[in-house]
Design a protein around this motif. Structure first.
Motif, PDB file in Angstrom:
ATOM      1  N   LEU A   1       0.846  -1.190   0.000  1.00  0.00           N
ATOM      2  CA  LEU A   1       0.000   0.000   0.000  1.00  0.00           C
ATOM      3  C   LEU A   1       0.883   1.241   0.000  1.00  0.00           C
ATOM      4  CD1 LEU A   1      -3.071   0.431   0.038  1.00  0.00           C
ATOM      5  CD2 LEU A   1      -2.923   0.733   2.506  1.00  0.00           C
ATOM      6  N   ARG A   2       0.569   2.190  -0.880  1.00  0.00           N
ATOM      7  CA  ARG A   2       1.388   3.384  -1.019  1.00  0.00           C
ATOM      8  C   ARG A   2       0.524   4.641  -0.946  1.00  0.00           C
ATOM      9  NH1 ARG A   2       6.278   2.214  -4.015  1.00  0.00           N
ATOM     10  NH2 ARG A   2       6.328   0.067  -4.749  1.00  0.00           N
ATOM     11  N   LEU A   3       1.193   5.730  -0.582  1.00  0.00           N
ATOM     12  CA  LEU A   3       0.665   7.068  -0.808  1.00  0.00           C
ATOM     13  C   LEU A   3       1.457   7.651  -1.972  1.00  0.00           C
ATOM     14  CD1 LEU A   3       0.300   8.728   2.723  1.00  0.00           C
ATOM     15  CD2 LEU A   3      -1.524   8.382   1.083  1.00  0.00           C
ATOM     16  N   ALA A   4       0.789   8.425  -2.815  1.00  0.00           N
ATOM     17  CA  ALA A   4       1.487   9.014  -3.956  1.00  0.00           C
ATOM     18  C   ALA A   4       2.649   9.881  -3.467  1.00  0.00           C
ATOM     19  CB  ALA A   4       0.524   9.836  -4.792  1.00  0.00           C
ATOM     20  N   ILE A   5       3.859   9.538  -3.888  1.00  0.00           N
ATOM     21  CA  ILE A   5       5.058  10.254  -3.436  1.00  0.00           C
ATOM     22  C   ILE A   5       4.995  11.739  -3.790  1.00  0.00           C
ATOM     23  CG2 ILE A   5       7.507  10.590  -3.960  1.00  0.00           C
ATOM     24  CD1 ILE A   5       7.417   8.469  -2.092  1.00  0.00           C
ATOM     25  N   ASN A   6       4.686  12.034  -5.038  1.00  0.00           N
ATOM     26  CA  ASN A   6       4.737  13.426  -5.494  1.00  0.00           C
ATOM     27  C   ASN A   6       3.728  14.311  -4.767  1.00  0.00           C
ATOM     28  OD1 ASN A   6       6.756  12.806  -7.305  1.00  0.00           O
ATOM     29  ND2 ASN A   6       5.358  12.459  -9.018  1.00  0.00           N
ATOM     30  N   GLU A   7       2.631  13.724  -4.327  1.00  0.00           N
ATOM     31  CA  GLU A   7       1.583  14.512  -3.695  1.00  0.00           C
ATOM     32  C   GLU A   7       1.753  14.603  -2.179  1.00  0.00           C
ATOM     33  OE1 GLU A   7      -2.140  12.863  -4.845  1.00  0.00           O
ATOM     34  OE2 GLU A   7      -1.771  13.097  -6.994  1.00  0.00           O
ATOM     35  N   ASN A   8       2.661  13.859  -1.601  1.00  0.00           N
ATOM     36  CA  ASN A   8       2.775  13.804  -0.143  1.00  0.00           C
ATOM     37  C   ASN A   8       4.209  13.960   0.351  1.00  0.00           C
ATOM     38  OD1 ASN A   8      -0.124  12.880   0.849  1.00  0.00           O
ATOM     39  ND2 ASN A   8       0.364  11.652  -0.963  1.00  0.00           N
ATOM     40  N   GLN A   9       5.044  14.630  -0.433  1.00  0.00           N
ATOM     41  CA  GLN A   9       6.442  14.780  -0.054  1.00  0.00           C
ATOM     42  C   GLN A   9       6.603  15.493   1.289  1.00  0.00           C
ATOM     43  OE1 GLN A   9       7.940  16.774  -3.550  1.00  0.00           O
ATOM     44  NE2 GLN A   9       8.871  14.901  -4.337  1.00  0.00           N
ATOM     45  N   ALA A  10       5.804  16.521   1.539  1.00  0.00           N
ATOM     46  CA  ALA A  10       5.944  17.284   2.784  1.00  0.00           C
ATOM     47  C   ALA A  10       5.635  16.414   3.992  1.00  0.00           C
ATOM     48  CB  ALA A  10       5.029  18.510   2.758  1.00  0.00           C
ATOM     49  N   LEU A  11       4.600  15.573   3.893  1.00  0.00           N
ATOM     50  CA  LEU A  11       4.243  14.682   4.999  1.00  0.00           C
ATOM     51  C   LEU A  11       5.370  13.693   5.272  1.00  0.00           C
ATOM     52  CD1 LEU A  11       2.107  13.799   7.047  1.00  0.00           C
ATOM     53  CD2 LEU A  11       1.124  12.324   5.272  1.00  0.00           C
ATOM     54  N   TYR A  12       5.942  13.124   4.219  1.00  0.00           N
ATOM     55  CA  TYR A  12       7.083  12.225   4.394  1.00  0.00           C
ATOM     56  C   TYR A  12       8.244  12.948   5.065  1.00  0.00           C
ATOM     57  CZ  TYR A  12       4.672   9.273   0.968  1.00  0.00           C
ATOM     58  OH  TYR A  12       3.759   8.506   0.307  1.00  0.00           O
ATOM     59  N   CYS A  13       8.491  14.172   4.633  1.00  0.00           N
ATOM     60  CA  CYS A  13       9.600  14.946   5.176  1.00  0.00           C
ATOM     61  C   CYS A  13       9.467  15.120   6.687  1.00  0.00           C
ATOM     62  CB  CYS A  13       9.653  16.307   4.492  1.00  0.00           C
ATOM     63  SG  CYS A  13      10.941  17.404   5.112  1.00  0.00           S
ATOM     64  N   LEU A  14       8.272  15.472   7.157  1.00  0.00           N
ATOM     65  CA  LEU A  14       8.048  15.673   8.591  1.00  0.00           C
ATOM     66  C   LEU A  14       8.215  14.369   9.364  1.00  0.00           C
ATOM     67  CD1 LEU A  14       4.938  18.043   8.518  1.00  0.00           C
ATOM     68  CD2 LEU A  14       7.339  18.654   8.858  1.00  0.00           C
ATOM     69  N   ALA A  15       7.760  13.261   8.787  1.00  0.00           N
ATOM     70  CA  ALA A  15       7.879  11.973   9.468  1.00  0.00           C
ATOM     71  C   ALA A  15       9.333  11.520   9.562  1.00  0.00           C
ATOM     72  CB  ALA A  15       7.037  10.918   8.744  1.00  0.00           C
ATOM     73  N   PHE A  16      10.069  11.628   8.448  1.00  0.00           N
ATOM     74  CA  PHE A  16      11.487  11.243   8.467  1.00  0.00           C
ATOM     75  C   PHE A  16      12.276  12.134   9.423  1.00  0.00           C
ATOM     76  CE2 PHE A  16      10.530   9.059   4.431  1.00  0.00           C
ATOM     77  CZ  PHE A  16      11.239   7.882   4.622  1.00  0.00           C
ATOM     78  N   GLU A  17      11.960  13.413   9.444  1.00  0.00           N
ATOM     79  CA  GLU A  17      12.647  14.335  10.346  1.00  0.00           C
ATOM     80  C   GLU A  17      12.430  13.938  11.804  1.00  0.00           C
ATOM     81  OE1 GLU A  17      12.890  19.129  10.850  1.00  0.00           O
ATOM     82  OE2 GLU A  17      10.892  18.232  10.930  1.00  0.00           O
TER      83      GLU A  17
END
Length: 347
Positions: free
Chosen positions: A303-319
């Motif tokens: 299951l994926r979330l679209a990378i291009n549409e959710n980059q900011a959310l990924y950024c906050l989680a990885f941070e």
């Protein structure tokens, strides 16, 4: 109100002052929440808890700046707690915290005492920021009048922050995830990444938000997209899906009127069942995947979330994983507090 625009040779100290002000005045609690302040004693209860939370915030700030600090307990220079901020160049700024308990706020004499303590701190540590933390039961009419007198006495002092009991009640109950979010927010004033992540979730319904957070945090922690089995085995998501369902027998209509236009997404995703109804959770997940367009389901169950549409959310989680070493539900709670901070309207 604190004047963050005043000239300051130690620029990072302005961030620290804003950080403490944001934490101490995070949210105005209902008056009923101040009742427990009545029993808290100055030395035995209030000072240790205030010092503990201030230390947590400063240690988090220290990790991300060249600023060093030390905390002292003083009783003779007008401060209960003194924070000394040291820059690499040797410049220093001071923050004084003065705490007043329910017992101490029994009459207007406390106003004169606070004025003397403020003057003593000014003389000893100028330039200084002076926080007055009031801890009283605001259902008490006498305390209400004393608190108003304190506010009036210091309203023209730009370097004084009066923390009313309703804010104090919230501060003493701050969760670590909330304080981590406050720390991040101090570095992210006007940050487009945070704004973009909030915008990405703004069109989702409550269960879609929950799934998006689980998928994102799984990727941030493990480096891999989750499988359907991972979502079914996620206790937090299962409890959310068990709680936020319609009254229908199968209970998997994802659009049950809960979306981000509601004022309390954070509260809704915390006030969930302590146990999982596996029947409702599994059916809710199946139904959600059938109708939502937010997620991409691969043939192998990934299951994926679209990378291009959710980059900011990924950024906050990885941070958060790197900066605070968070994972699991603690990481989800952090993102909830950062993306959907509780407001005064959620009382």
């Amino acid at each position: 109100m604190l004047n963050d625009e005043a000239p300051d040779a130690l620029g990072a100290s302005r961030l620290v002052r804003r950080l403490l002000a944001n934490a101490l005045r995070f949210r105005l609690a209902p008056i009923s929440d101040t009742s427990r302040l009545k029993s808290l004693r100055h030395d035995a209860d209030l000072l240790p808890e205030v010092r503990k939370k201030v230390s947590f915030l400063l240690e988090g700030f220290h990790r991300d700046s060249h600023l060093t600090y030390d905390i002292q307990g003083l009783r003779d220079e007008g401060a209960d707690i003194l924070v000394r901020l040291n820059s690499p160049t040797g410049a220093a700024r001071f923050i004084c915290l003065q705490v007043k308990s329910h017992i101490e706020l029994k009459d207007h004499n406390v106003v004169n005492k606070l004025q003397l303590q403020y003057s003593a701190s000014e003389d000893e540590y100028k330039p200084v920021t002076f926080f007055i933390i009031l801890a009283a039961d605001m259902a008490d009419k006498i305390r209400q009048k004393v608190v108003r007198s304190v506010q009036s006495s210091f309203k023209k002092k730009v370097n004084v922050v009066v923390v009313e009991p309703q804010y104090t009640a919230t501060f003493l109950n701050l969760r670590s995830s909330q304080m981590d979010a406050i720390l991040t927010d101090a570095f992210r004033v006007g940050d487009p990444v945070l704004a973009e992540a909030q915008a990405q979730l703004s069109g989702m319904y409550i269960r879609e938000i929950a799934m998006a957070l689980v998928i994102t945090t799984h990727l941030a922690v493990t480096g891999a997209w989750p499988k359907i089995a991972d979502l079914r085995g996620n206790d937090w998501l299962s409890r959310v899906l068990s709680t936020h369902r319609t009254g229908k027998d199968l209970g998997f209509d994802p659009y049950s009127g809960f979306n981000t236009n509601e004022p309390d997404v954070n509260v809704m995703l915390r006030d969930i069942s302590p146990v999982t109804n596996r029947y409702f959770a599994d059916n809710a997940l199946t139904g959600l995947l059938e109708v939502t367009e937010e997620f991409e389901l691969e043939d192998d169950g990934t299951l994926r979330l679209a990378i291009n549409e959710n980059q900011a959310l990924y950024c906050l989680a990885f941070e958060a994983v790197v900066r605070y070493d968070l994972d699991g539900e603690a990481l989800i709670n952090y993102l909830l507090d950062l993306l959907f901070p509780e407001t005064e309207s959620r009382r």
